[in-house]
Motif scaffolding. Structure first.
Motif, PDB file in Angstrom:
ATOM      1  N   GLU A 181       0.814  -1.219   0.000  1.00 10.66           N
ATOM      2  CA  GLU A 181       0.000   0.000   0.000  1.00 10.66           C
ATOM      3  C   GLU A 181       0.846   1.267   0.000  1.00 10.66           C
ATOM      4  O   GLU A 181       0.342   2.358  -0.288  1.00 10.66           O
ATOM      5  CB  GLU A 181      -0.948   0.007   1.212  1.00 10.66           C
ATOM      6  N   MET A 182       2.141   1.159   0.300  1.00  8.68           N
ATOM      7  CA  MET A 182       3.017   2.326   0.313  1.00  8.68           C
ATOM      8  C   MET A 182       3.596   2.665  -1.061  1.00  8.68           C
ATOM      9  O   MET A 182       4.252   3.678  -1.228  1.00  8.68           O
ATOM     10  CB  MET A 182       4.166   2.111   1.310  1.00  8.68           C
ATOM     11  N   GLY A 183       3.395   1.792  -2.051  1.00  9.91           N
ATOM     12  CA  GLY A 183       3.773   2.152  -3.415  1.00  9.91           C
ATOM     13  C   GLY A 183       5.044   1.534  -3.957  1.00  9.91           C
ATOM     14  O   GLY A 183       5.312   1.655  -5.147  1.00  9.91           O
ATOM     15  N   ASN A 184       5.831   0.863  -3.106  1.00 11.45           N
ATOM     16  CA  ASN A 184       7.090   0.294  -3.598  1.00 11.45           C
ATOM     17  C   ASN A 184       6.882  -0.773  -4.658  1.00 11.45           C
ATOM     18  O   ASN A 184       7.697  -0.938  -5.569  1.00 11.45           O
ATOM     19  CB  ASN A 184       7.888  -0.302  -2.433  1.00 11.45           C
ATOM     20  N   TYR A 222      -3.893  -3.466  -4.057  1.00 13.18           N
ATOM     21  CA  TYR A 222      -3.749  -4.114  -2.759  1.00 13.18           C
ATOM     22  C   TYR A 222      -4.546  -3.318  -1.726  1.00 13.18           C
ATOM     23  O   TYR A 222      -4.433  -2.091  -1.686  1.00 13.18           O
ATOM     24  CB  TYR A 222      -2.270  -4.172  -2.347  1.00 13.18           C
ATOM     25  N   PRO A 223      -5.335  -3.950  -0.876  1.00  7.37           N
ATOM     26  CA  PRO A 223      -5.596  -5.392  -0.846  1.00  7.37           C
ATOM     27  C   PRO A 223      -6.386  -5.845  -2.065  1.00  7.37           C
ATOM     28  O   PRO A 223      -7.126  -5.082  -2.662  1.00  7.37           O
ATOM     29  CB  PRO A 223      -6.405  -5.573   0.447  1.00  7.37           C
ATOM     30  N   ASP A 227      -2.879   5.137  -7.127  1.00 11.01           N
ATOM     31  CA  ASP A 227      -3.481   3.981  -7.787  1.00 11.01           C
ATOM     32  C   ASP A 227      -2.487   3.274  -8.674  1.00 11.01           C
ATOM     33  O   ASP A 227      -2.481   2.067  -8.797  1.00 11.01           O
ATOM     34  CB  ASP A 227      -4.694   4.437  -8.612  1.00 11.01           C
ATOM     35  N   CYS A 228      -1.630   4.051  -9.325  1.00 16.22           N
ATOM     36  CA  CYS A 228      -0.649   3.423 -10.200  1.00 16.22           C
ATOM     37  C   CYS A 228       0.466   2.772  -9.412  1.00 16.22           C
ATOM     38  O   CYS A 228       1.222   1.967  -9.933  1.00 16.22           O
ATOM     39  CB  CYS A 228      -0.051   4.453 -11.162  1.00 16.22           C
ATOM     40  N   GLY A 229       0.594   3.158  -8.130  1.00 16.44           N
ATOM     41  CA  GLY A 229       1.647   2.572  -7.312  1.00 16.44           C
ATOM     42  C   GLY A 229       2.992   3.215  -7.511  1.00 16.44           C
ATOM     43  O   GLY A 229       3.984   2.782  -6.959  1.00 16.44           O
TER      44      GLY A 229
END
Length: 377
Positions: A134-137, A242-243, A304-306
Protein backbone atom coordinates in the motif's frame (compact mmCIF):
# COMPACT_ATOMS: atom_id res chain seq x y z
CA UNK A 1 -1.85 32.25 5.62
CA UNK A 2 -0.42 30.09 8.43
CA UNK A 3 1.54 27.78 6.13
CA UNK A 4 4.74 28.77 4.38
CA UNK A 5 4.81 28.24 0.63
CA UNK A 6 7.76 25.84 0.94
CA UNK A 7 5.78 23.73 3.42
CA UNK A 8 2.82 23.72 1.03
CA UNK A 9 5.08 22.37 -1.72
CA UNK A 10 5.96 19.40 0.48
CA UNK A 11 2.32 18.36 0.85
CA UNK A 12 0.53 15.78 -1.22
CA UNK A 13 -1.77 17.06 -3.99
CA UNK A 14 -4.62 15.19 -2.27
CA UNK A 15 -3.95 17.09 0.96
CA UNK A 16 -3.73 20.40 -0.88
CA UNK A 17 -7.02 19.70 -2.63
CA UNK A 18 -8.68 18.93 0.71
CA UNK A 19 -7.41 22.27 2.00
CA UNK A 20 -8.83 23.96 -1.08
CA UNK A 21 -12.21 22.32 -0.53
CA UNK A 22 -12.22 23.28 3.15
CA UNK A 23 -11.26 26.90 2.51
CA UNK A 24 -13.84 29.67 2.10
CA UNK A 25 -11.38 32.41 1.16
CA UNK A 26 -10.69 32.81 -2.55
CA UNK A 27 -7.16 34.02 -1.85
CA UNK A 28 -6.36 30.91 0.16
CA UNK A 29 -7.77 28.64 -2.57
CA UNK A 30 -5.59 30.40 -5.14
CA UNK A 31 -2.59 29.99 -2.83
CA UNK A 32 -3.00 26.22 -2.67
CA UNK A 33 -3.74 25.87 -6.39
CA UNK A 34 -0.53 27.79 -7.05
CA UNK A 35 1.34 25.38 -4.76
CA UNK A 36 -0.01 22.41 -6.76
CA UNK A 37 1.02 24.00 -10.05
CA UNK A 38 4.50 25.00 -8.87
CA UNK A 39 5.02 21.57 -7.32
CA UNK A 40 4.21 19.90 -10.64
CA UNK A 41 6.54 22.20 -12.56
CA UNK A 42 9.40 21.60 -10.12
CA UNK A 43 9.03 17.81 -10.23
CA UNK A 44 8.99 17.74 -14.02
CA UNK A 45 11.86 20.25 -14.32
CA UNK A 46 14.00 18.34 -11.84
CA UNK A 47 13.25 15.07 -13.61
CA UNK A 48 14.29 16.51 -16.97
CA UNK A 49 17.54 17.90 -15.58
CA UNK A 50 18.39 14.78 -13.56
CA UNK A 51 17.59 12.26 -16.29
CA UNK A 52 19.11 14.33 -19.10
CA UNK A 53 22.33 14.77 -17.13
CA UNK A 54 22.72 11.05 -16.46
CA UNK A 55 21.77 10.20 -20.04
CA UNK A 56 24.35 12.64 -21.35
CA UNK A 57 27.10 11.09 -19.24
CA UNK A 58 26.20 7.40 -19.62
CA UNK A 59 24.56 7.43 -23.04
CA UNK A 60 21.02 7.79 -24.37
CA UNK A 61 20.64 4.01 -24.48
CA UNK A 62 20.78 4.04 -20.66
CA UNK A 63 18.03 6.61 -20.22
CA UNK A 64 15.62 3.91 -18.95
CA UNK A 65 17.85 3.22 -15.95
CA UNK A 66 18.13 6.96 -15.30
CA UNK A 67 14.33 7.09 -15.23
CA UNK A 68 14.20 4.18 -12.79
CA UNK A 69 16.78 5.82 -10.53
CA UNK A 70 14.81 9.06 -10.51
CA UNK A 71 11.68 7.19 -9.39
CA UNK A 72 13.63 5.24 -6.77
CA UNK A 73 15.16 8.44 -5.45
CA UNK A 74 11.72 10.02 -5.00
CA UNK A 75 10.22 6.96 -3.34
CA UNK A 76 13.10 6.00 -1.08
CA UNK A 77 12.88 9.32 0.76
CA UNK A 78 9.62 8.22 2.33
CA UNK A 79 9.43 4.42 2.10
CA UNK A 80 12.07 2.02 3.39
CA UNK A 81 12.34 -1.76 3.04
CA UNK A 82 10.98 -2.53 6.53
CA UNK A 83 14.22 -4.03 7.89
CA UNK A 84 17.53 -2.75 9.28
CA UNK A 85 19.64 -0.27 7.35
CA UNK A 86 22.64 -2.61 6.94
CA UNK A 87 20.61 -5.29 5.21
CA UNK A 88 18.68 -2.64 3.30
CA UNK A 89 21.87 -1.29 1.74
CA UNK A 90 22.87 -4.82 0.71
CA UNK A 91 19.49 -5.58 -0.85
CA UNK A 92 19.47 -2.20 -2.60
CA UNK A 93 22.66 -3.29 -4.37
CA UNK A 94 21.01 -6.61 -5.25
CA UNK A 95 17.96 -4.78 -6.63
CA UNK A 96 20.12 -2.66 -8.93
CA UNK A 97 22.08 -5.74 -10.03
CA UNK A 98 18.79 -7.40 -11.04
CA UNK A 99 17.67 -4.30 -12.93
CA UNK A 100 20.96 -4.14 -14.83
CA UNK A 101 21.67 -7.81 -15.58
CA UNK A 102 18.37 -9.65 -15.91
CA UNK A 103 16.93 -7.65 -18.87
CA UNK A 104 20.11 -8.28 -20.86
CA UNK A 105 20.10 -11.97 -19.93
CA UNK A 106 16.45 -12.30 -20.95
CA UNK A 107 17.27 -10.86 -24.38
CA UNK A 108 19.67 -13.73 -25.20
CA UNK A 109 18.28 -16.73 -23.30
CA UNK A 110 16.13 -19.36 -25.05
CA UNK A 111 12.34 -18.89 -24.66
CA UNK A 112 11.96 -21.88 -22.34
CA UNK A 113 13.99 -20.07 -19.66
CA UNK A 114 12.20 -16.71 -19.84
CA UNK A 115 9.34 -17.47 -17.46
CA UNK A 116 11.58 -18.88 -14.66
CA UNK A 117 14.04 -15.99 -15.09
CA UNK A 118 11.44 -13.23 -14.99
CA UNK A 119 9.52 -14.92 -12.18
CA UNK A 120 12.57 -15.41 -9.95
CA UNK A 121 13.90 -11.89 -10.57
CA UNK A 122 10.54 -10.20 -10.09
CA UNK A 123 9.65 -12.15 -6.96
CA UNK A 124 13.09 -11.36 -5.51
CA UNK A 125 12.55 -7.65 -6.21
CA UNK A 126 9.20 -7.64 -4.43
CA UNK A 127 10.45 -9.68 -1.47
CA UNK A 128 13.38 -7.30 -0.98
CA UNK A 129 11.52 -4.00 -1.45
CA UNK A 130 7.80 -4.44 -0.83
CA UNK A 131 6.64 -5.58 2.58
CA UNK A 132 3.81 -3.02 2.52
CA UNK A 133 2.38 -2.78 -1.01
CA UNK A 134 0.00 0.00 0.00
CA UNK A 135 3.02 2.33 0.31
CA UNK A 136 3.77 2.15 -3.41
CA UNK A 137 7.09 0.29 -3.60
CA UNK A 138 5.54 -2.58 -5.53
CA UNK A 139 4.45 -0.31 -8.35
CA UNK A 140 7.74 1.58 -8.33
CA UNK A 141 10.08 -1.39 -8.67
CA UNK A 142 7.78 -3.28 -11.02
CA UNK A 143 7.74 -0.20 -13.25
CA UNK A 144 11.54 -0.10 -13.19
CA UNK A 145 11.89 -3.81 -14.00
CA UNK A 146 9.38 -3.77 -16.86
CA UNK A 147 10.81 -0.58 -18.36
CA UNK A 148 14.34 -1.98 -18.33
CA UNK A 149 13.18 -5.39 -19.58
CA UNK A 150 11.87 -3.58 -22.64
CA UNK A 151 15.13 -1.71 -23.15
CA UNK A 152 18.05 -4.17 -22.73
CA UNK A 153 21.61 -3.29 -23.72
CA UNK A 154 24.69 -5.31 -24.54
CA UNK A 155 28.46 -4.91 -24.69
CA UNK A 156 29.92 -1.52 -23.92
CA UNK A 157 26.47 -0.04 -23.23
CA UNK A 158 25.94 -2.68 -20.54
CA UNK A 159 29.20 -1.63 -18.88
CA UNK A 160 28.00 1.98 -18.88
CA UNK A 161 24.69 0.85 -17.43
CA UNK A 162 26.56 -0.88 -14.63
CA UNK A 163 28.48 2.32 -13.87
CA UNK A 164 25.23 4.29 -13.88
CA UNK A 165 23.77 1.77 -11.43
CA UNK A 166 26.79 2.34 -9.18
CA UNK A 167 26.14 6.10 -9.22
CA UNK A 168 22.47 5.43 -8.52
CA UNK A 169 23.39 3.18 -5.62
CA UNK A 170 25.50 5.89 -4.04
CA UNK A 171 22.69 8.44 -4.38
CA UNK A 172 19.82 6.20 -3.26
CA UNK A 173 21.93 4.53 -0.58
CA UNK A 174 22.84 7.90 0.91
CA UNK A 175 19.17 8.92 0.98
CA UNK A 176 18.13 5.59 2.47
CA UNK A 177 20.77 5.85 5.19
CA UNK A 178 19.99 9.49 6.00
CA UNK A 179 16.22 9.02 6.20
CA UNK A 180 15.80 5.53 7.65
CA UNK A 181 18.96 4.47 9.51
CA UNK A 182 17.21 4.41 12.90
CA UNK A 183 14.19 2.36 11.83
CA UNK A 184 13.55 -1.40 12.09
CA UNK A 185 16.88 -2.04 13.81
CA UNK A 186 15.78 -5.39 15.23
CA UNK A 187 14.52 -6.78 11.91
CA UNK A 188 16.89 -8.52 9.52
CA UNK A 189 16.22 -9.49 5.93
CA UNK A 190 16.47 -13.20 6.71
CA UNK A 191 13.60 -12.70 9.18
CA UNK A 192 11.52 -11.38 6.26
CA UNK A 193 12.42 -14.39 4.13
CA UNK A 194 11.55 -16.86 6.89
CA UNK A 195 8.14 -15.25 7.35
CA UNK A 196 7.12 -15.91 3.73
CA UNK A 197 3.79 -17.73 3.89
CA UNK A 198 0.96 -17.84 1.35
CA UNK A 199 -1.54 -17.55 4.19
CA UNK A 200 -0.38 -13.91 4.52
CA UNK A 201 -2.11 -11.59 1.99
CA UNK A 202 1.01 -9.57 1.19
CA UNK A 203 2.98 -12.69 0.27
CA UNK A 204 0.12 -13.94 -1.88
CA UNK A 205 0.11 -10.51 -3.55
CA UNK A 206 3.86 -10.78 -4.22
CA UNK A 207 3.45 -14.22 -5.77
CA UNK A 208 0.54 -13.10 -7.95
CA UNK A 209 2.41 -10.03 -9.18
CA UNK A 210 5.55 -12.03 -10.00
CA UNK A 211 3.70 -14.82 -11.78
CA UNK A 212 1.40 -12.50 -13.75
CA UNK A 213 4.07 -10.07 -14.93
CA UNK A 214 6.55 -12.84 -15.76
CA UNK A 215 3.95 -14.59 -17.92
CA UNK A 216 3.07 -11.39 -19.78
CA UNK A 217 6.68 -10.33 -20.38
CA UNK A 218 7.64 -13.82 -21.53
CA UNK A 219 4.66 -13.97 -23.90
CA UNK A 220 5.61 -10.60 -25.37
CA UNK A 221 9.19 -11.70 -25.99
CA UNK A 222 8.31 -15.15 -27.34
CA UNK A 223 5.75 -13.79 -29.79
CA UNK A 224 8.02 -10.96 -30.91
CA UNK A 225 5.88 -8.02 -29.75
CA UNK A 226 7.98 -4.99 -30.65
CA UNK A 227 7.32 -2.96 -27.48
CA UNK A 228 6.16 -5.69 -25.14
CA UNK A 229 6.91 -3.57 -22.08
CA UNK A 230 3.58 -1.76 -22.64
CA UNK A 231 1.86 -5.09 -22.11
CA UNK A 232 3.80 -5.39 -18.86
CA UNK A 233 2.80 -1.89 -17.73
CA UNK A 234 -0.89 -2.64 -18.30
CA UNK A 235 -0.64 -5.97 -16.50
CA UNK A 236 1.32 -4.61 -13.51
CA UNK A 237 -1.04 -1.66 -13.15
CA UNK A 238 -3.95 -4.05 -12.69
CA UNK A 239 -2.17 -6.60 -10.52
CA UNK A 240 -0.69 -3.98 -8.18
CA UNK A 241 -4.06 -3.39 -6.48
CA UNK A 242 -3.75 -4.11 -2.76
CA UNK A 243 -5.60 -5.39 -0.85
CA UNK A 244 -6.80 -7.66 -3.62
CA UNK A 245 -10.43 -7.44 -4.71
CA UNK A 246 -12.23 -10.35 -6.34
CA UNK A 247 -14.11 -7.95 -8.63
CA UNK A 248 -11.61 -7.35 -11.44
CA UNK A 249 -14.10 -6.34 -14.13
CA UNK A 250 -14.19 -2.65 -13.18
CA UNK A 251 -10.42 -2.20 -13.32
CA UNK A 252 -10.25 -4.36 -16.45
CA UNK A 253 -12.84 -2.21 -18.21
CA UNK A 254 -11.24 1.04 -17.05
CA UNK A 255 -7.89 0.02 -18.57
CA UNK A 256 -9.50 -0.90 -21.89
CA UNK A 257 -11.43 2.36 -22.08
CA UNK A 258 -8.42 4.35 -20.91
CA UNK A 259 -6.06 2.80 -23.47
CA UNK A 260 -8.50 3.37 -26.34
CA UNK A 261 -9.57 6.87 -25.27
CA UNK A 262 -6.01 7.97 -24.51
CA UNK A 263 -4.65 6.72 -27.83
CA UNK A 264 -7.50 8.33 -29.78
CA UNK A 265 -7.21 11.58 -27.84
CA UNK A 266 -3.49 11.83 -28.43
CA UNK A 267 -3.90 11.03 -32.12
CA UNK A 268 -6.44 13.85 -32.49
CA UNK A 269 -4.18 16.31 -30.65
CA UNK A 270 -1.23 15.21 -32.76
CA UNK A 271 -3.15 15.96 -35.95
CA UNK A 272 -4.63 19.27 -34.78
CA UNK A 273 -1.57 20.87 -33.20
CA UNK A 274 1.39 22.33 -35.12
CA UNK A 275 4.52 20.20 -35.40
CA UNK A 276 6.51 22.58 -33.20
CA UNK A 277 4.13 21.78 -30.32
CA UNK A 278 4.56 18.00 -30.51
CA UNK A 279 7.79 17.90 -28.52
CA UNK A 280 6.07 19.64 -25.60
CA UNK A 281 3.16 17.23 -25.34
CA UNK A 282 5.10 14.81 -23.11
CA UNK A 283 6.18 17.39 -20.51
CA UNK A 284 2.69 18.90 -20.49
CA UNK A 285 1.30 15.44 -19.84
CA UNK A 286 3.67 15.21 -16.88
CA UNK A 287 2.35 18.50 -15.52
CA UNK A 288 -1.21 17.26 -15.86
CA UNK A 289 -0.30 14.09 -13.94
CA UNK A 290 1.09 16.28 -11.18
CA UNK A 291 -2.32 17.92 -10.80
CA UNK A 292 -4.11 14.60 -10.35
CA UNK A 293 -5.05 13.32 -6.93
CA UNK A 294 -1.80 11.39 -6.51
CA UNK A 295 -0.45 10.36 -3.14
CA UNK A 296 3.24 10.25 -2.46
CA UNK A 297 4.39 6.90 -1.00
CA UNK A 298 4.60 7.12 2.75
CA UNK A 299 2.57 10.33 2.90
CA UNK A 300 -1.01 9.27 2.90
CA UNK A 301 -0.83 6.02 0.96
CA UNK A 302 0.15 4.94 -2.51
CA UNK A 303 -1.26 6.23 -5.72
CA UNK A 304 -3.48 3.98 -7.79
CA UNK A 305 -0.65 3.42 -10.20
CA UNK A 306 1.65 2.57 -7.31
CA UNK A 307 4.37 4.92 -8.55
CA UNK A 308 5.73 8.07 -6.92
CA UNK A 309 4.92 11.43 -8.53
CA UNK A 310 7.07 12.20 -11.54
CA UNK A 311 7.76 8.64 -12.68
CA UNK A 312 4.83 8.54 -15.10
CA UNK A 313 5.74 11.54 -17.18
CA UNK A 314 9.11 10.46 -18.61
CA UNK A 315 8.01 7.25 -20.39
CA UNK A 316 5.22 9.32 -21.88
CA UNK A 317 7.69 11.95 -22.98
CA UNK A 318 9.99 9.41 -24.61
CA UNK A 319 7.08 7.50 -26.08
CA UNK A 320 5.33 10.51 -27.60
CA UNK A 321 8.23 12.49 -28.97
CA UNK A 322 8.12 12.54 -32.78
CA UNK A 323 10.48 10.03 -34.44
CA UNK A 324 13.86 11.00 -35.82
CA UNK A 325 13.80 12.50 -39.27
CA UNK A 326 11.23 14.68 -40.94
CA UNK A 327 8.54 14.62 -43.55
CA UNK A 328 5.75 12.16 -44.25
CA UNK A 329 7.89 9.08 -43.53
CA UNK A 330 8.59 10.26 -39.98
CA UNK A 331 4.92 11.08 -39.47
CA UNK A 332 3.90 7.61 -40.66
CA UNK A 333 6.47 6.10 -38.29
CA UNK A 334 5.10 8.10 -35.37
CA UNK A 335 1.53 7.03 -36.10
CA UNK A 336 2.66 3.40 -36.36
CA UNK A 337 4.43 3.56 -32.98
CA UNK A 338 1.27 4.89 -31.34
CA UNK A 339 -0.93 2.24 -32.90
CA UNK A 340 1.43 -0.48 -31.66
CA UNK A 341 1.50 1.01 -28.16
CA UNK A 342 -2.28 1.00 -27.92
CA UNK A 343 -2.36 -2.57 -29.22
CA UNK A 344 0.26 -3.69 -26.68
CA UNK A 345 -1.62 -2.07 -23.79
CA UNK A 346 -4.76 -3.88 -24.91
CA UNK A 347 -2.89 -7.20 -25.05
CA UNK A 348 -1.50 -6.67 -21.55
CA UNK A 349 -4.94 -5.98 -20.09
CA UNK A 350 -6.44 -9.05 -21.80
CA UNK A 351 -3.62 -11.33 -20.64
CA UNK A 352 -3.85 -10.05 -17.10
CA UNK A 353 -7.62 -10.57 -17.02
CA UNK A 354 -7.16 -14.14 -18.21
CA UNK A 355 -4.46 -14.62 -15.56
CA UNK A 356 -6.83 -13.48 -12.80
CA UNK A 357 -9.22 -16.28 -13.63
CA UNK A 358 -6.65 -19.09 -13.97
CA UNK A 359 -3.39 -19.41 -11.95
CA UNK A 360 -4.42 -17.01 -9.20
CA UNK A 361 -7.74 -18.77 -8.67
CA UNK A 362 -5.88 -22.06 -8.28
CA UNK A 363 -3.46 -20.53 -5.76
CA UNK A 364 -6.25 -18.86 -3.80
CA UNK A 365 -8.47 -21.94 -3.71
CA UNK A 366 -5.56 -24.11 -2.59
CA UNK A 367 -4.67 -21.70 0.20
CA UNK A 368 -8.30 -21.38 1.36
CA UNK A 369 -8.77 -25.15 1.40
CA UNK A 370 -5.56 -25.59 3.41
CA UNK A 371 -6.77 -23.24 6.12
CA UNK A 372 -10.47 -24.07 5.95
CA UNK A 373 -11.50 -20.58 4.81
CA UNK A 374 -13.99 -19.45 2.22
CA UNK A 375 -14.08 -16.31 0.11
CA UNK A 376 -11.50 -13.98 -1.32
CA UNK A 377 -9.18 -11.53 0.33
Amino acid sequence: MTMKFYDALQLDPSILKRKIAASDARREKTYYWLAIAVRSVLIVAFAIVFISLLSGVFGADNTPLAVALFCMMLGIRFVNFEYCIGDSLVTLAAVLAILVLVPSAAAVLPPVLLIPLHFAAFLALLCMTTQRPEMGNGGLYSFAYIYLAGNPVMGEALVRRGLLALVGYLICGAILFAKHRDQHRATRFHHVVRRFDLSVPVHLWQLRMALGVSLVLSAGQVFGVERFMWMGFACASLLSEYPYSGNTFTRFWQRIVGAVAGSCGFFVLYLLTPEAFHEWMGPLGGLCLGRRNLRTPGRGGAADCGHPPGCDFWPGLRGHLPPAGSGESAARCGRGVRRRRGRDLFRGVILRWAFCWTPYRVILCTENLSYGRKGVY
